[in-house]
Write a protein that holds these residues in place. Structure first.
Motif, short mmCIF file in Angstrom:
data_model
loop_
_atom_site.label_atom_id
_atom_site.label_comp_id
_atom_site.label_asym_id
_atom_site.label_seq_id
_atom_site.Cartn_x
_atom_site.Cartn_y
_atom_site.Cartn_z
N GLN A 11 39.81 43.57 40.29
CA GLN A 11 38.72 42.69 39.89
C GLN A 11 37.45 43.57 39.42
OE1 GLN A 11 37.18 40.25 43.01
NE2 GLN A 11 35.61 39.38 41.58
N LEU A 16 29.54 49.50 43.92
CA LEU A 16 28.79 48.47 44.73
C LEU A 16 29.97 47.56 45.48
CD1 LEU A 16 26.09 49.30 45.13
CD2 LEU A 16 25.59 47.01 44.54
N LEU A 62 36.25 43.42 35.35
CA LEU A 62 34.95 42.67 35.00
C LEU A 62 34.16 43.77 34.41
CD1 LEU A 62 34.10 40.30 37.94
CD2 LEU A 62 34.67 39.84 35.84
N GLU A 70 30.02 52.15 22.57
CA GLU A 70 28.88 51.30 22.54
C GLU A 70 27.87 52.25 21.97
OE1 GLU A 70 27.61 49.11 25.75
OE2 GLU A 70 28.90 47.31 24.99
N LEU A 122 31.64 39.39 47.73
CA LEU A 122 31.55 38.09 48.01
C LEU A 122 32.88 37.53 48.40
CD1 LEU A 122 28.82 36.50 45.53
CD2 LEU A 122 28.81 36.37 48.33
N LEU A 123 33.53 37.65 47.01
CA LEU A 123 35.20 37.09 47.00
C LEU A 123 36.10 37.79 48.24
CD1 LEU A 123 36.53 35.14 45.41
CD2 LEU A 123 37.79 36.90 44.20
N MET A 153 29.10 43.17 43.49
CA MET A 153 28.56 42.12 44.63
C MET A 153 29.91 41.09 44.33
SD MET A 153 26.03 43.39 45.95
CE MET A 153 25.09 42.42 46.92
N SER A 154 30.34 40.63 43.33
CA SER A 154 31.14 39.55 43.23
C SER A 154 32.45 39.84 44.17
CB SER A 154 31.44 39.01 41.92
OG SER A 154 32.27 39.78 41.31
N THR A 197 26.62 46.37 39.13
CA THR A 197 26.18 45.84 40.35
C THR A 197 26.69 44.43 40.77
OG1 THR A 197 23.88 46.81 39.91
CG2 THR A 197 23.79 45.26 41.60
N LEU A 198 26.78 43.69 39.69
CA LEU A 198 26.92 42.24 39.56
C LEU A 198 28.60 42.21 40.07
CD1 LEU A 198 25.38 40.52 37.01
CD2 LEU A 198 25.30 40.01 39.48
N PHE A 215 35.49 44.16 30.67
CA PHE A 215 34.48 42.69 30.26
C PHE A 215 32.94 43.19 30.31
CE2 PHE A 215 38.28 40.39 31.08
CZ PHE A 215 38.53 39.98 29.81
N LYS A 216 32.97 44.46 30.59
CA LYS A 216 31.42 44.96 30.56
C LYS A 216 30.35 44.29 31.47
CE LYS A 216 32.58 47.42 26.22
NZ LYS A 216 32.53 47.89 25.18
N VAL A 217 30.77 43.79 32.24
CA VAL A 217 29.90 43.12 33.33
C VAL A 217 28.92 44.43 34.07
CG1 VAL A 217 29.53 41.72 35.37
CG2 VAL A 217 31.40 41.02 33.90
N ASN A 218 27.82 43.94 34.32
CA ASN A 218 27.04 44.84 34.94
C ASN A 218 27.64 45.34 36.17
OD1 ASN A 218 25.14 45.49 37.15
ND2 ASN A 218 23.54 45.14 35.67
#
Ligand code: ATP
Ligand code: ATP
Ligand code: MG
Ligand code: MG
Lengths: 335, 376, 306, 508
Positions: C80, C40, C84, C306, C101-102, C97-98, C93-94, C88-91
C-alpha cells in the motif's frame, strides 16, 4: 452498539426497562475492568429481561457527548458510566439532565440527586491474595516456589487506583511475612503484554516466585512469563487465569456492582448516593475456584482467618504504597 | 481577471479531486462493510443522521472538529518549510498541562486577562518545544521526525508524572489536575455541548496563518525556504530563523489546542486528553492540501465522521473501526491525485480521445503547482 | 542483595529479548530508507505482522505458517505504501501514516469479524525458547542465549544477510544508488521503481516478522495495540544506526538495554514515569552528540522522473 | 552509414511543444554537433534517443532496425551511452562505485570490486585520466566529476556516445583533453553527438552540424568547414551575434570594495588563502581559474553566505560584516553560480522570483503586507525590459527555458541598482543570443559606474569582459594582469599552477 435483551427475540418484553452503558476508555476486550462491567450488564439483562445499549468511548473526550446522547434521548431508565475517569463528565451531564438517573462505577460520588456511585475499597481487592502469596512463597510444599522471600507486582499504570491495589497486596503479604521483599514495576498500559512479560521475567530472574498484576490484557504477558519460568501468577480476571500457574485471582467484582445497579432499578430501590464495597460485601475477594494449584489447607485457613478479621472490621488497610511498611510495623498477624 | 480565473480553475480542480477522493473512499468503505456482513446503507445513514441530522449532531461535529483544526494547522504550518512535525501530540499535552496550571493556580484575575493568559501559556510551551526541536536540528543535525517522536513519549510521561503526582488533587483517584478557575474557562457556545469558543480561536488561527503565509513578506520568506533552501539563503533569508518561526508557530498552535481543550472541554488536565489529535492532524492537513483555510473544512469532515461514529456505536452493531478505516482510505486517496486520475481515466478509457486526457492532465499539473505554492 | 553481575545478566538477557522486534523492524526500515523511501509506515506493518501472524497460526495451527502470514501481510501493507508513494507519488509521511491507520483499523475489525472478539485473539500455537542444553553450558553468555527463541537467532541471521546484501552485492549497490540518487540510477539503466518496491516490501516483510515476534514469539495471542509504538521507535533506531543493518542491530540493543535498565531502576526513589523517560531522553542525547555524521540517503523522497 | 535514424519525432510537455516532427540521423564514426538556442529541444531529443523520455510520435531506427526504447537500459543494451547536462552522480559513493553501478562485474551475486578496479584502471590509463578511484565523488571538482561521467559511458563500451553540454563547466585545457579522447574514440569507430553552446568547440571537433530551433530541425547536414561562426549563430538564433568584441572601460573610479586577508577554510583545508584585492567603480574585475580553486568560497565570503576564517572587508571605506542579508542591503548584488539551485525557486512564479531577496524593500511592501499591485507592475516592467520569454508573469519558473531563467536572475539583480555586483558564471549553459544580451547588460552597468566582480569558468568570457584579471590557483591569487596583457594560453597555464617565466624559458 445495540444490545438485545434475550426476550426481545422471543417477542415478549418482560418489562420496558432500558439501560445504557458507557464503558471505560478503550472499551471491550481488556480482559479486565470493562469486560467485567459488561458481563454484569449481560447477566442482569438475562436475569431481569431488560434491554440495553452500550458504547465504547475511544478517548476521555467521548464520555461527555456519549453520556449526553443517552440522557438526551430520554429512553433510558439508567445510564451507567464505567470507570473513575468518567467522574467529571457524569457530574456535568447529570446536572444538565436532573431527571435522568446515572450510576458510576469505581469511584465514590456524593451530593447529586441523580447519581449513585458504586466503588470498591481498592486495597481489599488484592489484600487476601497478598496474604496468600506471603505465606506461599515461604512454603516448600508447592512445586514452583523457591528459597527466596521475594514477591512481585506488575502494576498497570502509575495512577492512584492501581497503586491502591498494590498497596493492599503488599500489606497482605507483609501482614503474614514481614520480611518479604516486593518488587514492583509499572507497565505503563493496559495493552502491552510484551512489556508486562518482560517485567515479569525480570522479576522472576531476580528471585520472585509469585507475581501479581492488575493490568488487564497486559496481564497476558505476565501469565506467559509465569508459564515459561514455571512460577506462580495472580491475576485479576478469571477469563485469563491459567489453571496450572494461577495461584488465585484477586477479584473486584465489577460485574456485581453493575448488576446491583440494574437490580435496584428493576426493583425500584435505586437511590442517589454512594456505596463503597469491600471484602465484607463479597465484592473484593481472592478466588481459587477452578484452578489446579493445590494450596495446603493450613495456609487457606490462615487466609480465611484474616478474611474474617477484615469482615469483622478489625483491620484498616493502607491506601498508599509508601504507608505499607509503617502499617506492617503496627499490624502483624498472630495466630 | 485572468488571474482570478486561473485560481478559480485550480481551486475547482483540487475541489474536484477532493470530492472524488471522498467518493471513492466511501465506496471502498461500503464494499468493506458489505463484505463484513453489515449494511453499508444503514451504516452511512447512521453516520449522516447522527452527525448532520440534528442540531445536537451538528454541534457535536463542530466540537469534534475543533481540535483537529488546530493540529491540522500545526502540521501544515511546519510543512510550509518542509519540516515534518510529528510532535503535535506532545506539544498539545504540554500545552494542556500549562493551561491547566495557569488556569488553576493563578487566581483573582478578571476573565479578560485570565483567559488569554491561560491560552497563551499553552501556546508558549508548545512553541518552546518547537524551538527545542529546531535547536537540536540546527545545532546537532538531529532529524525533527526523530526528535518529535521521542519528545512525544517524554512529554506524555512527564505530564503523566505531574498529573498522578505533584499536581493531583488529594481526593482524586485518577491522574488529573485541579479544576481550573471559572475565570479561565471558555464559554460554551451551545448549552449541553462541548462546543466552546475555542472553535473561533481555531478558525482565527487558520485565517491568520493563511494571511501570514500568503500576504506578508515573512510568509513569502517561509514559502521560499520551504521550496528551495539554498535560494532562500542566497536571498538573505535566515533558514534557522524561518525554521524557528514556523516550528514555534506550529508548536504554539498545537499547544493552543491543548490549553483550549482544558479551558473549553475538560476544565482540567486529564490523562488521555488528546484522542490522538496530534496524529490525526497529519491526515487533516493532507486532506486540506496544507492550506490553512481548507484545513477548516477537512477538519470539519473528520469531525462529522467522528460524531457520526458515536451515533453509529449506539444504534447499530457495526464496529466503529470502519470509520477509522474510511478515514485512512480518504487520506490515501486524497493524497494521491494521480491515483484518482488513474481511476477516473479507467472509466473514460473507452471513447475518449487522447487529446482530452492530455488537457485534463494539464489542468491537474497546474492545480498541483499552485497547490504547492499554497494557493487555492 | 543481588550481585551486580547477576543483575547485569538479567538486564542483558532481557535486553536481547526486547530488542528482537526492534532489530527486525529497524533493519526493515533500513531497506526502505536505502531505497529512498521514508519509512513512517513501520508501525502499521508491525501491527499487520502481529495480527496476521496470529491468524495464520490459528488457521493452520502452526507457528511457522503464522510467521509466513506475518511476512506476507507485512508486505501487503508495505505494498500500500509503495503503491501510494512510489507509483502515485504521495508524500511518504502521509502514505506511511495511512498505512498505520488502516492496519490498526483492519486488525481491530477482523478480530470482531473473525472471532467476534474485542481487543484480543484466542490463543494460538507459538514459538518457544529453543531447547539446546549445550548452549547453556557456554560460559557467561550461555544462559542469556538459551533464554532466546528461534526468532532471535533468525533476526541475527537476517541482520548479517542484510548487511552483506547491502554492501557486498551488485543488487545492494544498486539499491543504495536508487536511495542516493534515483535519477542517476535511472540513467545507468537501473529499474528505480522495482528497487523502491523491493526496499519497501522488504521493510514490510521484516516489520511483519517484528510484529510476529511480539504476538508469536513472546506471546501466543494478538492484543489490540500491542505494538505500542515500537514501529516508530524502529524508525528512530534506524536513523540512529546510520541506516545500516549492523547499526540498526546496535541501536536496538542500545535502546533495549536502557528500556530494561529502567525496569530495574523503577522503585521508590524516582517516580516511575520519570524513570521511563530514560531511553527516550538518552536517544535524543546520543543523537545530538554522537552521530552527526550519519546522513540519510540523499535521494529519500525523490523520484527518478521529476 | 546511418547508424541511428529518428524520424518525425514529436514531444509535448503539457502545452509546450518541445519537439515538432524532428528528423535526425547519426553516422558511424562521426562526431555530430547538435546546436540550438536554450529550449530548442536538444536535451529532449537526446533523452528520447536514450530511452528516458518516450516521444509522443515518431520512430527510431538503430542499424536499420526499428527500436522501441522504454527505459535507459534498452538504450544501454544497444550500446548507447549518455553524459547528461546535469551530473548524474552519487556524491556519497566513490568514483569506482559511481562508474560501475548498474553494470558491475560480479562473482555470483557478489560484487567483484577487484575486477571493477582493474577494468576501470585500464580505461583510465588508456585515456590518460587523472583521477583516483577511491575518492568520494562529493570531494571532486566539477571537472573531475565530468570525467567520471565520461568514464561511466566509456566503461559501458558505448558505440554511441551522447554528450549534453559536457564542456560548460570545463576550462579550455580540460576541454582540449576531452577532445583528444573524443578524437580517439572516433578513430575507434565510435559515433558521438555533442551538444554545446560554444561554437568554437563545434568547429574544433565536429564532422557535421545539426541545428534545432523551436523544436524543429532546421538544418541537418551542415559542414563546419563551409560556414563561419557568424553564419552559424545566425542560423541558430535568427540574427547576427557579435561576441568577443572588447570594450575597455572608460572611467574607472575610486575603490568601492576592498578585500584584505581573506581566508576561508573548509574541513581544515584552506580553500581561499589570504586573498586581497580592490574593486573599483566602473571596472569589471575578472577572476580566472579552474573551478574548485576557491571561487565558490570566495563568492560565498563576499556575499555573506559564509563566515570566513578571516577577512577585512571595506565597502566605501567602511568596514562591512554580517550575513547575506546585510550584504544585499548594502547594495552588493549577487548573481549566484547555480541559478536553479541558488538563484530561483522553480515552483514559484516569475513575478515572485523577480523580488526574491528584495522582497522587504519599501516599494514591495505596504504596512506589514506585500504590495501585490506594485509587485505585479514591477514584474511586468522587468519582463518587458529584459525580454524575458514567459507567457505570463504568473508562470512558474520551471516553465521557462534555461536562458530565460538566467534572465530572471539578471533582471532581478541588475535592476535594484547595486553598487557592487558579484557575478558568477552569468552565461553558463546559456545560448549565444542570451550571452550577447547578458554581456551587453554587464558592460552597460559598468559604464554606469558600477563595480563588478566577474567569476567565470569560461576563460573567453573573462578575457573579453574584464578590465583587469586575477588568476586564482589553489585559493591564492597567483597573478594580476590588465586586459589583453596575457594570452589565453598563458592564462590557462597560470590557472593550472604553471609558471609563466619558466614556460616562456621553454622548460616545461
Ligand atoms: N478502561 C478503564 N477505565 C477506567 N478504569 C479502568 C480501566 N481499566 C482499568 N481501570 C481501573 O484499573 C483497575 C485495574 O484494571 P484491570 O483491567 O486489571 O481490572 P481488574 O482489576 O481486572 O478489574 P476488576 O478490578 O474489576 O477485577 C480496575 O479495577 C479499574 O479501577
Ligand atoms: N520535464 C519537462 N517538463 C516540462 N517542460 C519541459 C520539460 N523538459 C523540457 N521542457 C521544455 O521543453 C523545451 C525543450 O527543452 P530542452 O531541455 O530539450 O532544451 P535544450 O535545447 O536542451 O535547452 P538548453 O540549451 O537550455 O539545455 C523547453 O521549452 C523546456 O522548457
Ligand atoms: Mg519464595
Ligand atoms: Mg539541454
Amino acid at each position: 452498539s445495540g444490545g438485545d435483551s434475550p426476550t426481545d427475540s422471543e417477542g415478549a418484553i418482560d418489562n420496558e426497562i432500558k439501560i445504557a452503558m458507557v464503558l471505560g476508555e478503550g472499551g471491550l476486550g481488556d480482559l479486565g475492568f470493562n469486560d467485567e462491567a459488561f458481563e454484569g450488564l449481560l447477566k442482569a439483562a438475562e436475569d431481569f429481561g431488560i434491554s440495553y445499549d452500550y458504547v465504547e468511548p475511544k478517548s476521555v473526550n467521548d464520555f461527555e457527548p456519549q453520556l449526553r446522547m443517552f440522557a438526551e434521548s430520554g429512553e433510558y431508565d439508567l445510564v451507567i458510566a464505567v470507570g473513575a475517569t468518567q467522574v467529571d463528565a457524569v457530574k456535568l451531564v447529570a446536572s444538565e439532565f436532573p431527571d435522568q438517573r446515572f450510576s458510576i462505577i469505581d469511584v465514590a460520588v456524593e451530593g447529586y440527586d441523580n447519581i449513585h456511585s458504586s466503588s470498591a475499597r481498592n486495597p481489599e481487592q488484592h489484600f487476601l491474595s497478598g496474604v496468600l502469596s506471603g505465606l506461599v512463597t515461604l512454603d516448600d510444599r508447592l512445586p514452583y516456589t523457591n528459597e527466596e522471600n521475594i514477591l512481585a507486582f506488575a502494576i498497570s499504570i502509575d495512577a492512584p487506583i492501581p497503586r491502591e491495589a498494590a498497596a493492599g497486596f503488599m500489606a497482605g503479604a507483609k501482614y503474614v511475612n514481614p520480611d518479604v521483599e516486593i518488587i514492583y514495576n509499572f507497565i505503563g498500559g493496559y495493552r502491552d503484554p510484551e512489556k508486562a512479560k518482560e517485567i515479569a521475567l525480570t522479576a522472576f530472574d531476580r528471585g520472585a516466585d509469585i507475581i501479581t498484576h492488575n493490568a488487564g490484557a497486559s496481564g497476558l504477558g505476565v501469565i506467559e512469563a509465569a508459564r515459561e519460568r514455571g512460577k506462580y501468577v495472580i491475576g485479576t480476571s478469571r477469563q485469563s487465569a491459567d489453571v496450572d500457574y494461577s495461584l488465585a485471582v484477586s477479584v473486584k467484582k465489577t460485574e456485581q456492582m453493575v448488576y446491583k445497579e440494574v437490580e435496584s432499578i428493576v426493583k425500584g430501590t435505586w437511590q442517589a448516593g454512594s456505596s463503597v464495597y469491600g471484602i465484607a460485601d463479597d465484592v473484593c475477594d481472592y478466588d481459587i475456584s477452578g484452578l489446579k494449584v493445590e494450596i495446603p489447607e493450613d495456609i487457606l485457613e490462615i487466609v480465611e482467618d484474616i478474611k474474617q478479621e477484615i469482615i469483622d472490621g478489625k483491620l484498616e488497610l493502607p491506601y498508599k504504597i509508601e504507608d505499607v511498611d509503617e502499617w506492617a510495623a503496627r499490624n502483624q498477624y498472630k495466630k | 481577471m485572468k488571474d482570478l480565473k486561473r485560481k478559480f480553475a485550480a481551486g475547482l480542480g483540487s475541489f474536484k479531486l477532493s470530492f472524488f477522493a471522498l467518493f471513492f473512499a466511501l465506496l471502498t468503505g461500503a464494499i468493506a462493510i458489505a463484505l463484513s456482513g453489515y449494511s453499508p446503507i444503514e451504516t452511512y445513514k447512521a453516520i449522516i443522521v447522527g452527525s448532520l441530522g440534528s442540531k445536537q449532531g451538528i454541534i457535536l461535529s463542530l466540537s469534534s472538529a475543533t481540535p483537529l483544526i488546530f493540529t491540522g494547522l500545526a502540521f501544515a504550518t511546519a510543512y510550509k518549510v518542509k519540516m515534518i512535525n510529528i510532535g503535535a501530540e506532545g506539544q498539545l499535552y504540554l500545552g494542556a498541562m500549562a493551561g491547566a496550571v495557569v488556569g488553576a493556580y493563578i487566581t483573582g484575575l478578571p476573565r479578560l486577562v485570565h483567559i488569554p493568559l491561560t491560552l497563551l501559556s499553552g501556546a508558549l510551551v508548545g512553541g518552546l518545544i518547537g524551538i527545542l526541536v529546531v535547536f537540536l536540528k540546527v545545532k546537532f543535525g538531529a532529524s525533527e521526525i526523530i526528535t518529535t517522536i521521542m519528545l512525544n513519549e517524554i512529554i506524555l510521561l512527564f505530564t503523566s508524572y505531574l498529573s498522578s503526582g505533584p499536581l493531583k488533587p488529594e481526593d482524586s483517584v485518577i491522574p488529573q489536575t485541579h479544576v481550573i478557575q471559572e475565570t479561565a474557562q471558555l464559554t460554551r457556545l451551545a448549552p449541553r455541548s462541548q462546543l466552546s469558543s475555542a472553535i473561533f480561536i481555531a478558525i482565527a488561527a487558520a485565517v491568520l496563518i493563511h494571511i501570514l503565509i500568503k500576504k506578508t513578506p515573512l510568509g513569502y520568506e517561509i514559502q521560499v525556504t520551504g521550496l528551495n533552501r539554498r535560494a532562500a539563503e542566497t536571498a538573505g533569508i535566515s533558514i534557522t530563523k524561518m525554521y524557528l518561526i514556523t516550528f514555534f508557530l506550529s508548536g504554539a498552535i498545537a499547544g493552543l489546542c491543548g490549553s483550549s481543550l482544558v479551558m473549553g472541554v475538560n476544565r482540567r488536565f486529564v490523562e488521555g486528553i488528546s484522542a490522538n489529535y496530534g496524529y490525526s492532524g497529519i491526515s487533516v492537513a493532507a486532506l486540506g492540501a496544507y492550506n490553512p483555510l481548507s484545513i477548516i473544512f477537512s477538519a470539519t469532515l473528520f469531525g462529522i465522521l467522528k460524531s457520526g461514529a458515536i451515533t453509529l456505536n449506539r444504534t447499530t452493531a457495526v464496529p466503529i473501526e470502519f470509520v477509522d478505516a474510511i478515514q485512512a482510505v480518504v487520506v490515501a486517496y486524497v493524497a494521491a491525485p494521480r491515483l484518482i486520475e488513474a481511476v477516473l481515466s479507467l472509466k473514460n478509457k473507452i471513447g475518449l480521445k487522447k487529446e482530452k486526457s492530455l488537457n485534463r492532465q494539464q489542468n491537474l499539473a497546474e492545480g498541483e503547482v499552485i497547490k504547492d505554492d499554497g494557493n487555492i | 542483595m543481588m550481585e551486580i553481575f547477576n543483575i547485569l545478566e538479567i538486564i542483558i538477557t532481557s535486553t536481547l529479548r526486547m530488542s528482537v522486534p526492534l532489530i527486525l523492524a529497524s533493519t526493515g526500515a533500513t531497506f526502505s530508507m536505502r531505497s529512498g523511501v521514508s519509512d513512517l509506515g513501520c508501525e502499521g506493518m508491525m501491527i499487520g505482522g502481529a495480527f496476521f501472524g496470529v491468524l495464520g497460526s490459528y488457521i493452520f495451527d502452526n507457528a511457522w505458517i503464522g510467521l509466513l502470514f506475518a511476512a506476507l501481510f507485512g508486505m501487503l501493507f508495505a505494498l500500500q505504501h509503495a503503491v501510494l508513494h512510489v507509483t502515485f507519488k504521495v508524500n511518504a509521511t502521509l502514505s506511511g501514516m495511512s498505512v498505520n491507520l488502516l492496519s490498526a483499523a483492519t486488525a481491530t475489525l477482523l478480530l470482531q469479524i473473525i472471532w467476534g472478539r474485542h481487543g484480543n485473539s484466542p490463543r494460538v500455537s507459538a514459538f518457544s525458547k529453543i531447547q539446546a542444553d549445550w548452549l547453556k553450558k557456554l560460559p557467561v553468555i550461555g544462559e542469556m542465549l538459551a533464554e532466546q527463541n528461534i526468532l532471535f537467532y533468525l533476526s541475527l541471521v537476517i541482520v548479517i544477510l542484510a548487511w552483506i546484501y547491502m554492501f557486498k552485492t551488485n543488487s545492494g549497490l544498486r539499491l543504495r544508488m536508487v536511495g542516493e540518487n534515483p535519477q542517476a540510477a535511472n540513467t545507468v539503466g537501473i529499474n528505480v521503481v522495482a528497487y523502491k518496491y523491493f526496499g519497501v516490501l522488504m521493510c514490510g516483510l521484516l516489520c511483519g516478522l517484528g510484529g510476529a515476534y511480539l504476538s508469536l514469539g513472546q506471546l501466543n495471542i494478538f492484543v489490540d495495540g500491542m505494538t505500542g509504538g515500537r514501529g516508530y521507535i524502529a524508525i528512530v533506531i534506524n536513523a540512529f544506526g546510520g541506516f545500516s543493518p549492523i547499526g540498526s542491530l546496535l541501536g536496538s540493543l542500545f535502546f533495549g538495554f536502557f528500556e530494561s535498565l529502567q525496569t530495574i531502576f523503577q522503585g521508590k526513589l524516582i517516580p516511575s514515569n520519570i524513570v521511563r523517560m530514560m531511553p527516550y531522553i538518552l536517544t535524543i542525547i546520543v543523537l545530538s552528540i554522537g552521530i552527526r555524521s550519519s546522513k540519510a540517503p540523499a535521494g529519500v523522497g525523490k523520484y527518478h522522473d521529476e | 552509414m546511418e547508424l541511428i535514424k529518428m524520424t518525425n519525432i514529436s514531444k509535448y510537455f503539457h502545452h509546450v511543444v518541445a519537439l515538432d516532427g524532428v528528423d535526425f540521423y547519426l553516422n558511424k564514426g562521426e562526431i555530430l554537433s547538435l546546436l540550438g538556442e536554450n529550449g530548442a529541444g536538444k536535451t529532449t531529443l537526446m533523452k528520447i534517443l536514450y530511452g528516458m523520455i518516450s516521444p509522443d510520435s515518431g520512430e527510431i531506427y538503430y542499424k536499420g532496425q526499428k527500436v522501441n526504447f522504454h527505459r535507459p537500459l534498452d538504450a544501454i543494451n544497444m550500446g548507447i551511452g549518455m553524459v547528461h547536462q546535469h551530473f548524474m552522480l552519487v556524491p556519497a559513493f566513490t568514483v569506482l562505485e559511481n562508474i560501475v553501478a548498474g553494470a558491475e562485474p560480479s562473482k555470483g551475486i557478489f560484487l567483484d570490486i577487484e575486477k571493477a578496479r582493474e577494468e576501470v584502471g585500464e580505461l583510465i590509463r588508456r585515456f590518460n585520466f587523472n583521477i583516483s578511484l577511491d575518492d568520494k565523488v562529493e570531494r571532486l571538482s566539477v571537472g573531475e566529476q565530468q570525467r567520471v561521467e565520461i568514464l561511466k559511458a566509456l566503461y559501458r563500451k558505448a558505440e554511441v556516445l551522447i554528450l549534453d553540454e559536457p564542456t560548460a563547466v570545463l576550462t579550455p585545457t580540460e576541454v582540449d583533453e576531452i577532445f583528444v579522447i573524443l578524437d580517439e574514440l572516433r578513430k575507434e569507430g565510435c559515433s558521438i553527438v555533442i551538444i554545446t553552446h560554444k561554437l568554437k568547440e563545434t568547429f574544433a571537433i565536429a564532422d557535421r552540424i545539426s541545428v534545432l530551433r523551436d523544436g524543429k530541425m532546421i538544418a541537418n547536414n551542415v559542414d563546419p568547414k563551409k560556414l563561419s561562426e557568424n553564419e552559424l549563430s545566425k542560423m541558430m538564433v535568427g540574427r547576427e551575434i557579435n561576441l568577443g568584441v572588447k570594450r575597455p572601460a572608460k572611467n574607472i573610479g575610486k575603490v568601492r570594495l576592498r578585500v584584505k586577508n581573506l581566508v576561508v577554510k573548509d574541513g581544515g583545508r584552506k580553500k581561499v588563502d589570504n586573498v586581497s584585492f580592490d574593486l573599483r567603480d566602473g571596472e569589471i574585475l575578472g577572476i580566472a581559474g579552474v573551478e574548485g580553486n576557491g571561487q565558490t568560497e570566495l563568492i560565498e565570503a563576499l556575499t555573506g553566505l559564509r563566515r570566513p576564517e578571516s577577512m577585512e572587508l571595506e565597502l566605501n571605506g567602511k568596514k562591512l560584516e554580517g550575513d547575506a542579508n546585510t550584504f544585499l542591503r548594502n547594495k552588493i548584488g549577487h548573481v549566484p553560480e547555480d541559478r536553479l539551485a541558488m538563484g530561483l525557486v522553480k515552483e514559484m512564479s516569475v513575478k515572485k522570483n523577480l523580488i526574491l531577496g528584495y522582497h522587504r524593500e519599501e516599494d514591495f511592501c505596504k504596512n506589514i503586507f506585500l504590495d501585490e499591485k506594485n509587485i505585479e507592475k514591477y514584474a511586468e516592467d522587468l519582463k518587458a525590459k529584459y525580454g524575458i520569454k514567459a507567457s505570463h508573469i504568473e508562470d512558474p519558473i520551471s516553465a521557462l527555458s534555461g536562458g530565460n531563467q538566467q534572465k530572471v536572475v539578471i533582471a532581478r539583480t541588475f535592476s535594484r541598482d547595486p553598487d557592487v555586483l558579484i557575478v558568477a558564471h552569468p552565461t553558463r549553459g546559456v545560448d549565444v543570443g542570451a550571452i550577447e544580451y547578458i554581456h551587453g547588460k554587464l558592460l552597460e552597468l559598468r559604464d554606469r559606474g558600477k563595480a563588478i566582480l566577474l567569476i567565470s569558468a569560461d576563460l573567453d568570457e573573462v578575457m573579453t569582459l574584464s578590465d583587469r584579471i586575477l588568476v586564482l590557483y589553489e585559493g591564492k591569487i597567483v597573478r594580476e594582469c590588465q586586459q589583453g596583457e596575457l594570452s589565453d594560453v598563458e592564462l590557462g597555464l597560470l590557472m593550472t599552477g604553471g609558471n609563466l617565466e619558466m614556460a616562456l624559458g621553454g622548460e616545461i
